[in-house]
Scaffold this active site. Sequence first.
Site, PDB file in Angstrom:
ATOM      1  N   GLU A  91       0.808  -1.219   0.000  1.00 53.27           N
ATOM      2  CA  GLU A  91       0.000   0.000   0.000  1.00 53.27           C
ATOM      3  C   GLU A  91       0.840   1.266   0.000  1.00 53.27           C
ATOM      4  OE1 GLU A  91      -0.645  -2.624   1.834  1.00 53.27           O
ATOM      5  OE2 GLU A  91      -2.665  -3.237   1.248  1.00 53.27           O
ATOM      6  N   HIS A 131     -11.366  -5.065   9.020  1.00 53.03           N
ATOM      7  CA  HIS A 131     -12.218  -4.910   7.841  1.00 53.03           C
ATOM      8  C   HIS A 131     -13.440  -4.046   8.152  1.00 53.03           C
ATOM      9  CE1 HIS A 131      -9.868  -8.466   6.730  1.00 53.03           C
ATOM     10  NE2 HIS A 131     -10.215  -8.279   5.491  1.00 53.03           N
TER      11      HIS A 131
HETATM   12  C1  LIG Z   1      -1.882  -4.745   4.290  1.00 48.69           C
HETATM   13  C2  LIG Z   1      -2.940  -5.580   3.665  1.00 48.69           C
HETATM   14  N1  LIG Z   1      -3.341  -5.297   2.416  1.00 48.69           N
HETATM   15  C3  LIG Z   1      -4.308  -6.026   1.828  1.00 48.69           C
HETATM   16  C4  LIG Z   1      -4.888  -7.054   2.496  1.00 48.69           C
HETATM   17  C5  LIG Z   1      -6.001  -7.848   1.839  1.00 48.69           C
HETATM   18  N2  LIG Z   1      -5.505  -9.200   1.549  1.00 48.69           N
HETATM   19  C6  LIG Z   1      -5.777 -10.225   2.383  1.00 48.69           C
HETATM   20  S1  LIG Z   1      -4.975 -11.606   1.917  1.00 48.69           S
HETATM   21  C7  LIG Z   1      -4.298 -10.855   0.575  1.00 48.69           C
HETATM   22  C8  LIG Z   1      -3.396 -11.622  -0.329  1.00 48.69           C
HETATM   23  C9  LIG Z   1      -2.285 -12.257   0.425  1.00 48.69           C
HETATM   24  O1  LIG Z   1      -1.507 -13.013  -0.434  1.00 48.69           O
HETATM   25  P1  LIG Z   1      -0.311 -13.890   0.119  1.00 48.69           P
HETATM   26  O2  LIG Z   1       0.600 -13.052   0.935  1.00 48.69           O
HETATM   27  O3  LIG Z   1       0.276 -14.596  -1.042  1.00 48.69           O
HETATM   28  O4  LIG Z   1      -1.007 -14.914   1.116  1.00 48.69           O
HETATM   29  P2  LIG Z   1      -2.134 -16.015   0.770  1.00 48.69           P
HETATM   30  O5  LIG Z   1      -3.441 -15.337   0.862  1.00 48.69           O
HETATM   31  O6  LIG Z   1      -1.857 -16.545  -0.584  1.00 48.69           O
HETATM   32  O7  LIG Z   1      -1.996 -17.043   1.832  1.00 48.69           O
HETATM   33  C10 LIG Z   1      -4.705  -9.528   0.503  1.00 48.69           C
HETATM   34  C11 LIG Z   1      -4.321  -8.600  -0.567  1.00 48.69           C
HETATM   35  C12 LIG Z   1      -4.455  -7.314   3.806  1.00 48.69           C
HETATM   36  N3  LIG Z   1      -4.995  -8.299   4.538  1.00 48.69           N
HETATM   37  N4  LIG Z   1      -3.485  -6.573   4.367  1.00 48.69           N
END
Ligand SMILES: Cc1ncc(C[n+]2csc(CCOP(=O)(O)OP(=O)(O)O)c2C)c(N)n1
Lengths: 327, 362
Positions: A60, A129
């Site tokens: 972000e 959220h």
């Molecule tokens: C700082 C932040 N930005 C956005 C989100 C929304 N979000 C939740 S999970 C996710 C993707 C995460 O991907 P990854 O790190 O590959 O983990 P995975 O979900 O594949 O286990 C996002 C963008 C968040 N939780 N925290």
Amino acid sequence: MAVLTMSKALNLGLRRAMERDDRVLLMGQDIGRLGGVFRVTDSLQKDFGDSRVIDTPLAESSILGAAIGLAMRGFRPVCEIQFDGFVFPAFDQITAQLAKHRARSSGATPMPIVVRIPYGGGIGAVEHHSESPEAYFAHTPGLRVVTPGDPASAFVMIQQAIASADPVIFLEPKRRYWDKAEVADSSELASSPELFSAQVVRVGTDLTLATYGPMVRTCLQAADAAAAEGKSLEVIDLRSVSPLDIETLATSVERTGRLVVVHEAQVSFGVGAEIAARITQQCFYHLLAPVLRVGGYDVPYPPSRIESHYLPDLDRVLDSVDSSLAY
Amino acid sequence: MAVDGGPELVQLLTPEGERVEHPNYALDPTPDQVRGWYRDLVLVRRFDTEATALQRQGELGLWASLLGQEATQIGSGRALAPGDFVFPTFREHGVGWCRDIDPLQVLGLFRGTTNGGWNPLEHNMALYTIVIGDQVPHAVGYAMGLTFDGASDACVVYFGDGATSQGDVNEGFIWGSVFNAPVVFFCTNNQWAISEPSERQTRIPLYRRAAGFGFPGIRVDGNDIFAVYAVTQAALAAAREGQGPTLIESFTYRMGAHTTSDDPTRYRSGAELEIWKHRDPIERVKSYLARNGHADSRWFAAVEAEGDELAERLRTGCRALEAPAATAMFDNIYATPHPRITEQREQLVDYLASFVTPAGSR
Ligand SMILES: Cc1ncc(C[n+]2csc(CCOP(=O)(O)OP(=O)(O)O)c2C)c(N)n1
Ligand SMILES: [Mg+2]
């Protein structure tokens, strides 16, 4: 005229803004093929291409940082932060850089950046959220902070925000994304209410309810319920938290003599506190009761099974209305 | 489409269940140990399936499935020594299982009855972290503390492929490196961050990033519990011996949706899923056990039956997880009384008492 959800109204507003100005870019996580987790950018990447609708890396701070650089090149970035609780990694770029850029460059590098943030609770989500972070941004000079309360305003306001020469924090009440209403898809923004103006959404005589975003609908319902008991409430949708349209508010309070401010955010040091101070100063001799605030308690947003106790609802609004009327 | 882990991939058990040797990782688990792993794998998958069903029935607000990542989580979780400390994301249900966290304690967060779920100090596992990447610096600080205390334990922090783009994660790498902290950076590369493929986060294989930060990086077959176990154990040993951090990239696949709110058909192809189906982390252990005569069909059936019991316990237990009292939101915010909290708690109590009928029925 078409009946649209707020999500769809925002989608259409973004589309119109992108058609009108090819320097408008959208940036955020999952906004491309997925169309955003709330589908606000649905189909836009397909229609405008992936250099105008950009799926960004999961960072972000750089969504905002890169937007600042793009703005210096004359682009108009519209950033999507996926949820309210995830804006904080970008807080430094927003408050330390974005907000101060114009002043530091003596106006040479304007920052026509919009930061769209779905905000607020009431959707049964896990933590981070359901936050209402508006006061942080309203407290930061250089930022403008707006929030639509219904689909028709959302459609117009997103386009006006994109047209603004100043950075706009655009807070979208996520629990109202699926509310439906008639939206006039006219490209005539000039005849619409000015972006930073409040609107009287229900006329009344006994008391003024000032609110914004997700609480507009709640306050309208409260006004209906009060009417059944013979109380006439005026409801003002502030729409803009910074700047505040104090004139519209003051005009109303001078007639009703009573003001209750309603928002989801924690009450202490919040938008309601600012309004109470300003209205007390400006309307002191018209007030029949102190300005009251209804909002979240001063606690971290609670687990969703008890969020209904945290969020202002019809009953809590009416409870404060009764307190004010009893003065 | 990232489906091939490349030649550097550490693998000790093929998808067909055949043992292969790796020069750096000798591993000779006892049949008992492998049976234990198999049981863990089956039970956490069952836990996961059941949680997804509970979400569909409205008992959970959301569920983040670990489907496909069982070996990544159990392999690394079982490599931990009792004194080691874990910092998870929100998907490490299998690691929690290895840390004796009851699945019902995990469900509370997703049911919305708590923002936590367990005592981190009792289980040597921090609470789930929803904000992507925030936990990485926490782990580094914890590991620095271990060094300052002269402790011989180590610490593991989990994060996803998407998380590797976050500033805090990269800052954590730097801190871990310059303070030579006993921390294992465990990246679960399941190829996706919601709808974004890992190529949106990186141009090079993630494990190679470690070199730039000054510590070793290893890519392991995340669907091979033998390899994940061996690689994690070695990284923990190195940390304990004062060699500082290791980055492990566990190469796996998110077989399900991102969460129950997600619809992956909007952004990814079924072809990729088909390829990964043949690499199932559980099937290969089953083949291994059967082929080597370490387990027969009766034993496998007994594990299934245990899964049924677990599922039943979760169904009843989850429904019994009650919402806390409304006033619980005022608890534990400060160590000592805070006047605003005290005042507002009283307000809420009075307000609730003012209803003749229960709140909300006006
Ligand atoms: C700082 C932040 N930005 C956005 C989100 C929304 N979000 C939740 S999970 C996710 C993707 C995460 O991907 P990854 O790190 O590959 O983990 P995975 O979900 O594949 O286990 C996002 C963008 C968040 N939780 N925290
Ligand atoms: Mg991932």
